[in-house]
Design a protein around this motif. Structure first.
Motif, PDB file in Angstrom:
ATOM      1  N   MET A  65     131.039  31.447  18.878  1.00  0.00           N
ATOM      2  CA  MET A  65     131.010  32.621  17.999  1.00  0.00           C
ATOM      3  C   MET A  65     130.023  33.655  18.541  1.00  0.00           C
ATOM      4  O   MET A  65     129.252  33.379  19.456  1.00  0.00           O
ATOM      5  N   THR A  66     130.007  34.848  17.949  1.00  0.00           N
ATOM      6  CA  THR A  66     129.127  35.913  18.422  1.00  0.00           C
ATOM      7  C   THR A  66     127.656  35.600  18.191  1.00  0.00           C
ATOM      8  O   THR A  66     126.801  36.104  18.903  1.00  0.00           O
ATOM      9  N   ASP A  67     127.345  34.755  17.214  1.00  0.00           N
ATOM     10  CA  ASP A  67     125.945  34.405  16.964  1.00  0.00           C
ATOM     11  C   ASP A  67     125.486  33.206  17.783  1.00  0.00           C
ATOM     12  O   ASP A  67     124.355  32.746  17.650  1.00  0.00           O
ATOM     13  N   GLY A  68     126.338  32.678  18.650  1.00  0.00           N
ATOM     14  CA  GLY A  68     125.969  31.588  19.535  1.00  0.00           C
ATOM     15  C   GLY A  68     126.377  30.201  19.063  1.00  0.00           C
ATOM     16  O   GLY A  68     126.283  29.245  19.822  1.00  0.00           O
ATOM     17  N   THR A  69     126.819  30.075  17.811  1.00  0.00           N
ATOM     18  CA  THR A  69     127.246  28.765  17.333  1.00  0.00           C
ATOM     19  C   THR A  69     128.554  28.368  18.004  1.00  0.00           C
ATOM     20  O   THR A  69     129.373  29.214  18.354  1.00  0.00           O
ATOM     21  N   ILE A  70     128.740  27.075  18.184  1.00  0.00           N
ATOM     22  CA  ILE A  70     129.945  26.567  18.833  1.00  0.00           C
ATOM     23  C   ILE A  70     130.705  25.696  17.843  1.00  0.00           C
ATOM     24  O   ILE A  70     130.140  24.808  17.221  1.00  0.00           O
ATOM     25  N   VAL A  71     131.990  25.970  17.699  1.00  0.00           N
ATOM     26  CA  VAL A  71     132.869  25.250  16.797  1.00  0.00           C
ATOM     27  C   VAL A  71     133.972  24.610  17.633  1.00  0.00           C
ATOM     28  O   VAL A  71     134.532  25.256  18.518  1.00  0.00           O
ATOM     29  N   GLN A  72     134.286  23.366  17.355  1.00  0.00           N
ATOM     30  CA  GLN A  72     135.389  22.713  18.062  1.00  0.00           C
ATOM     31  C   GLN A  72     136.672  22.904  17.273  1.00  0.00           C
ATOM     32  O   GLN A  72     136.697  22.722  16.060  1.00  0.00           O
ATOM     33  N   MET A  73     137.721  23.322  17.971  1.00  0.00           N
ATOM     34  CA  MET A  73     139.031  23.551  17.366  1.00  0.00           C
ATOM     35  C   MET A  73     140.110  22.998  18.278  1.00  0.00           C
ATOM     36  O   MET A  73     139.908  22.853  19.471  1.00  0.00           O
ATOM     37  N   ARG A  74     141.254  22.744  17.692  1.00  0.00           N
ATOM     38  CA  ARG A  74     142.426  22.345  18.483  1.00  0.00           C
ATOM     39  C   ARG A  74     143.216  23.612  18.774  1.00  0.00           C
ATOM     40  O   ARG A  74     143.394  24.459  17.911  1.00  0.00           O
ATOM     41  N   SER A  75     143.685  23.737  20.012  1.00  0.00           N
ATOM     42  CA  SER A  75     144.368  24.948  20.440  1.00  0.00           C
ATOM     43  C   SER A  75     145.275  24.658  21.627  1.00  0.00           C
ATOM     44  O   SER A  75     145.168  23.614  22.270  1.00  0.00           O
ATOM     45  N   THR A  76     146.138  25.602  21.930  1.00  0.00           N
ATOM     46  CA  THR A  76     146.944  25.532  23.142  1.00  0.00           C
ATOM     47  C   THR A  76     146.325  26.377  24.243  1.00  0.00           C
ATOM     48  O   THR A  76     146.830  26.425  25.356  1.00  0.00           O
ATOM     49  N   TRP A  77     145.215  27.075  23.947  1.00  0.00           N
ATOM     50  CA  TRP A  77     144.534  27.925  24.917  1.00  0.00           C
ATOM     51  C   TRP A  77     143.763  27.083  25.918  1.00  0.00           C
ATOM     52  O   TRP A  77     143.097  26.113  25.558  1.00  0.00           O
ATOM     53  N   GLY A  78     143.800  27.431  27.173  1.00  0.00           N
ATOM     54  CA  GLY A  78     143.001  26.776  28.199  1.00  0.00           C
ATOM     55  C   GLY A  78     143.321  25.307  28.395  1.00  0.00           C
ATOM     56  O   GLY A  78     144.446  24.856  28.175  1.00  0.00           O
ATOM     57  N   LYS A  79     142.274  24.570  28.827  1.00  0.00           N
ATOM     58  CA  LYS A  79     142.400  23.134  29.049  1.00  0.00           C
ATOM     59  C   LYS A  79     141.421  22.403  28.143  1.00  0.00           C
ATOM     60  O   LYS A  79     140.517  22.999  27.575  1.00  0.00           O
ATOM     61  N   GLU A  80     141.588  21.112  28.012  1.00  0.00           N
ATOM     62  CA  GLU A  80     140.697  20.267  27.212  1.00  0.00           C
ATOM     63  C   GLU A  80     139.243  20.515  27.617  1.00  0.00           C
ATOM     64  O   GLU A  80     138.903  20.466  28.794  1.00  0.00           O
ATOM     65  N   GLY A  81     138.386  20.855  26.627  1.00  0.00           N
ATOM     66  CA  GLY A  81     136.962  21.043  26.880  1.00  0.00           C
ATOM     67  C   GLY A  81     136.552  22.440  27.306  1.00  0.00           C
ATOM     68  O   GLY A  81     135.361  22.711  27.464  1.00  0.00           O
ATOM     69  N   ASP A  82     137.499  23.370  27.515  1.00  0.00           N
ATOM     70  CA  ASP A  82     137.156  24.749  27.877  1.00  0.00           C
ATOM     71  C   ASP A  82     136.425  25.426  26.718  1.00  0.00           C
ATOM     72  O   ASP A  82     136.555  25.028  25.560  1.00  0.00           O
ATOM     73  N   THR A  83     135.671  26.493  27.041  1.00  0.00           N
ATOM     74  CA  THR A  83     134.949  27.251  26.022  1.00  0.00           C
ATOM     75  C   THR A  83     135.528  28.657  25.930  1.00  0.00           C
ATOM     76  O   THR A  83     135.608  29.368  26.932  1.00  0.00           O
ATOM     77  N   LEU A  84     135.919  29.054  24.724  1.00  0.00           N
ATOM     78  CA  LEU A  84     136.430  30.395  24.447  1.00  0.00           C
ATOM     79  C   LEU A  84     135.320  31.179  23.773  1.00  0.00           C
ATOM     80  O   LEU A  84     134.857  30.799  22.693  1.00  0.00           O
ATOM     81  N   SER A  85     134.837  32.259  24.404  1.00  0.00           N
ATOM     82  CA  SER A  85     133.781  33.095  23.824  1.00  0.00           C
ATOM     83  C   SER A  85     134.420  34.270  23.099  1.00  0.00           C
ATOM     84  O   SER A  85     135.211  35.016  23.689  1.00  0.00           O
ATOM     85  N   LEU A  86     134.065  34.451  21.841  1.00  0.00           N
ATOM     86  CA  LEU A  86     134.639  35.520  21.038  1.00  0.00           C
ATOM     87  C   LEU A  86     133.770  36.768  21.062  1.00  0.00           C
ATOM     88  O   LEU A  86     132.539  36.686  21.045  1.00  0.00           O
ATOM     89  N   ASP A  87     134.397  37.947  21.106  1.00  0.00           N
ATOM     90  CA  ASP A  87     133.687  39.221  20.981  1.00  0.00           C
ATOM     91  C   ASP A  87     133.526  39.585  19.517  1.00  0.00           C
ATOM     92  O   ASP A  87     132.545  40.198  19.124  1.00  0.00           O
TER      93      ASP A  87
END
Length: 73
Positions: free
Chosen positions: A16-38
């Protein structure tokens, strides 16, 4: 259902924008990748309710206020 036509559904980290990390299930990327949100729900005005401004295009708001100024607005 047909085999091998659906994308891989796996767990990713969403930063998230405040630096917290949330685990979600998605079809984006590969297992364990990190998606940074603007923009995320903790910062966007659509979810926080802030930042809304009333634009006076063509003097419409001023005209409305002047027309109904005696009604206690």
């Amino acid at each position: 259902m047909k085999k091998d036509i659906h994308p891989d559904y796996h767990v990713i980290d969403v930063k998230m924008t405040d630096g917290t990390i949330v685990q979600m299930r998605s079809t984006w990327g590969k297992e364990g990748d990190t998606l940074s949100l603007d923009i995320d729900p903790s910062a966007h005005p659509a979810w926080t309710g802030g930042g809304a401004r009333l634009l006076d295009t063509g003097g419409r708001v001023s005209k409305f206020k002047k027309k109904y100024e005696g009604l206690g607005f």
